[in-house]
Design a protein around this motif. Structure first.
Motif, PDB file in Angstrom:
ATOM      1  N   HIS A 163      -3.265  -2.560   5.677  1.00 60.07           N
ATOM      2  CA  HIS A 163      -2.443  -3.509   4.918  1.00 60.07           C
ATOM      3  C   HIS A 163      -2.749  -4.930   5.395  1.00 60.07           C
ATOM      4  CE1 HIS A 163      -0.011  -0.931   2.431  1.00 60.07           C
ATOM      5  NE2 HIS A 163       0.356  -0.182   3.463  1.00 60.07           N
ATOM      6  N   ARG A 165      -0.272   2.591   0.025  1.00 65.66           N
ATOM      7  CA  ARG A 165      -1.361   3.320   0.673  1.00 65.66           C
ATOM      8  C   ARG A 165      -0.896   4.724   1.060  1.00 65.66           C
ATOM      9  NH1 ARG A 165      -5.949   0.642   3.107  1.00 65.66           N
ATOM     10  NH2 ARG A 165      -6.112  -1.492   2.258  1.00 65.66           N
ATOM     11  N   CYS A 185      -6.993   6.300   5.679  1.00 66.17           N
ATOM     12  CA  CYS A 185      -6.333   5.990   4.416  1.00 66.17           C
ATOM     13  C   CYS A 185      -7.032   6.759   3.299  1.00 66.17           C
ATOM     14  CB  CYS A 185      -6.383   4.484   4.152  1.00 66.17           C
ATOM     15  SG  CYS A 185      -5.618   3.997   2.587  1.00 66.17           S
ATOM     16  N   SER A 197       0.331  -3.445  -2.474  1.00 61.02           N
ATOM     17  CA  SER A 197      -0.306  -2.129  -2.558  1.00 61.02           C
ATOM     18  C   SER A 197       0.560  -1.032  -1.966  1.00 61.02           C
ATOM     19  CB  SER A 197      -1.661  -2.141  -1.828  1.00 61.02           C
ATOM     20  OG  SER A 197      -1.472  -2.127  -0.417  1.00 61.02           O
ATOM     21  N   VAL A 208      -5.540   3.933  -2.144  1.00 64.44           N
ATOM     22  CA  VAL A 208      -4.781   2.693  -2.270  1.00 64.44           C
ATOM     23  C   VAL A 208      -4.359   2.573  -3.736  1.00 64.44           C
ATOM     24  CG1 VAL A 208      -4.758   0.196  -1.991  1.00 64.44           C
ATOM     25  CG2 VAL A 208      -6.117   1.616  -0.430  1.00 64.44           C
TER      26      VAL A 208
END
Length: 458
Positions: free
Chosen positions: A278, A303, A312, A301, A315
């Motif tokens: 982030h 995630r 991750c 966003s 997204v």
């Protein structure tokens, strides 16, 4: 006083239990709708015990079965008592009997019922005889509709609330405290202090403890049973804006430092990985199935993370403003609320947005999933909206807060709680019909309506 207290505490139960028919339950009903008995009971037993008497009969479908009008009166009086939980008479101040009569007169002025108006008349007579303010024009909020009661012990805005496993409610505030509430009586059971900044987030842990995150950059774990702080977790370099519990007992926190941290609270140290990616403050974190986590950020966003290795997976983008809040719906999808005034519903499995819910006129500060599959959202427009995510429609708009709503949460019994910058927590009964809006101006009957363009009605 001992004998009189015993009488108030147990007479109603004896009348109900000794009855083989409804006759003695009618006597119970008469006493519970009688002003002298109500004053007498409050004086000797206190607020919590009297409220419990009304609640138990309101909840018992066998009590006065078939006499719906009588049961409706008891429900009305229970809701009235809960609405005025913080009124002076609940603490038996010097003028509490007059205050009680003021509340009865103002709140029941326009309420229909078998004995409600008789209660109003008796209350007015008491006020005329003993002095006190007289609200005979419905100037106080009436018991009816979805609002159950209001909790007002916090001295600064309520930033966060969460339901506890034992049925109570925890709240965090700008007054730097965490409070634990009994949502059956509306009474604050416990005040937890130790944070030196705003308490921005709270969550219930699997072991019954409560975790709180603060702008003092720490996370605290509270033993609610003992009323003490067990652990203080430090490591974030900015305010801790969100916390959530994982099924395996670990704790997740998100911060203004743009990081998500996973804590092994059994050994009091941070896991080897910190989730980074982030580019702005992390406002919300929620646990998903299969060892995954979802986070929302001011970077607009959402995630999805794999907690086995800290990577991750995806997204999700689509919001035009900061993502302020997330929740997992009953069907496994994820809802997000944003400063773009919308709520989005995401299918995490394919990374797509299924729904965009619009209607709020200001930031959506918090969302929560309801047990019946619906979704609730709280906004800076001072309203709570309840959404049917199957039909993409808003079922109801709950009004009453006088400032931003920072948090909403579903209680175990199907009710909804909301925390606001107006320093109050409101508890709503979503089974009650709520009026979305009311238009006035006609001098005669309105016999027909129809929908026209732009969501207007003719």
């Amino acid at each position: 006083d001992v004998i009189r207290s015993y009488l108030c505490q147990h007479l109603l139960d004896h009348l109900d239990l000794c009855s083989t028919h409804l006759q003695l339950q009618h006597v119970t009903y008469y006493l519970m709708t009688c002003l002298p008995w109500l004053q007498f009971s409050l004086e000797l037993l206190g607020f919590s015990s009297v409220v419990s008497q009304y609640l138990s009969r309101r909840s018992d479908t066998n009590w006065l079965a078939g006499h719906n009008a009588f049961r409706a009166d008891i429900k009305t009086l229970h809701k009235l008592l809960m609405l005025v939980v913080n009124a002076p008479y609940s603490r038996c101040d010097f003028s509490w009997k007059s205050e009680l009569c003021t509340q009865l007169t103002g709140r029941l002025a326009n309420v229909k019922g078998v004995r409600c108006q008789q209660l109003v008349q008796h209350a007015m007579e008491y006020l005329h005889a003993h002095g006190g303010w007289l609200f005979d024009n419905g100037g106080l909020v009436e018991p009816g509709g979805p609002l159950e009661f209001t909790l007002t012990d916090h001295t600064v805005g309520v930033w966060c609330i969460c339901a506890l496993d034992d049925g109570r409610l925890a709240s965090g505030s700008g007054d730097q405290s965490v409070r634990v509430w009994n949502v059956s009586t509306g009474v604050c059971d416990l005040v937890l202090t130790g944070h030196t900044g705003i308490v921005m987030s709270v969550c219930c842990l699997a072991d019954g403890r409560v975790a709180s995150g603060s702008d003092d950059m720490s996370v605290r774990l509270w033993n609610v049973a003992a009323g003490s702080c067990d652990l203080v977790l430090e490591g974030h370099t900015d305010p801790v804006m969100c916390v959530c519990s994982l099924p395996d007992g670990r704790l997740v926190s998100g911060s203004g430092d743009n990081e998500v941290r996973v804590w092994n609270i059994s050994v009091v140290y941070c896991e080897p990985f910190v989730l980074t990616g982030h580019t702005d403050s992390v406002r919300s974190v929620c646990s998903l199935t299969c060892g995954r986590l979802v986070s929302g950020s001011d970077d607009k966003s959402v995630r999805v993370w794999d907690l086995s290795n800290g990577s991750c997976n995806s997204v999700l983008v689509g919001h035009n403003g900061a993502v302020k809040t997330l929740c997992v719906l009953v069907d496994g999808r994820v809802a997000s609320g944003s400063s773009d005034c919308s709520v989005r519903v995401w299918d995490i499995s394919v990374g797509s947005c299924d729904l965009v819910l619009t209607g709020h006129s200001n930031w959506v500060r918090h969302v929560c999933s309801l047990g019946d599959g619906r979704l609730a959202s709280g906004s800076s427009d001072n309203t709570v909206r309840v959404w049917n995510v199957s039909t993409n429609c808003c079922d109801s708009v709950l009004t009453g807060h006088t400032d931003w709503i920072w948090s909403v949460c579903a209680l175990g019994d199907g009710r909804l709680a909301s925390g606001s910058r107006d320093q109050s927590i409101r508890v709503w009964d979503l089974t009650e019909d709520a009026i979305l809006s009311q238009s006035k101006g006609y001098a005669g009957w309105v016999v027909s309506v129809c929908s026209v363009a732009n969501d207007n009605v003719a």
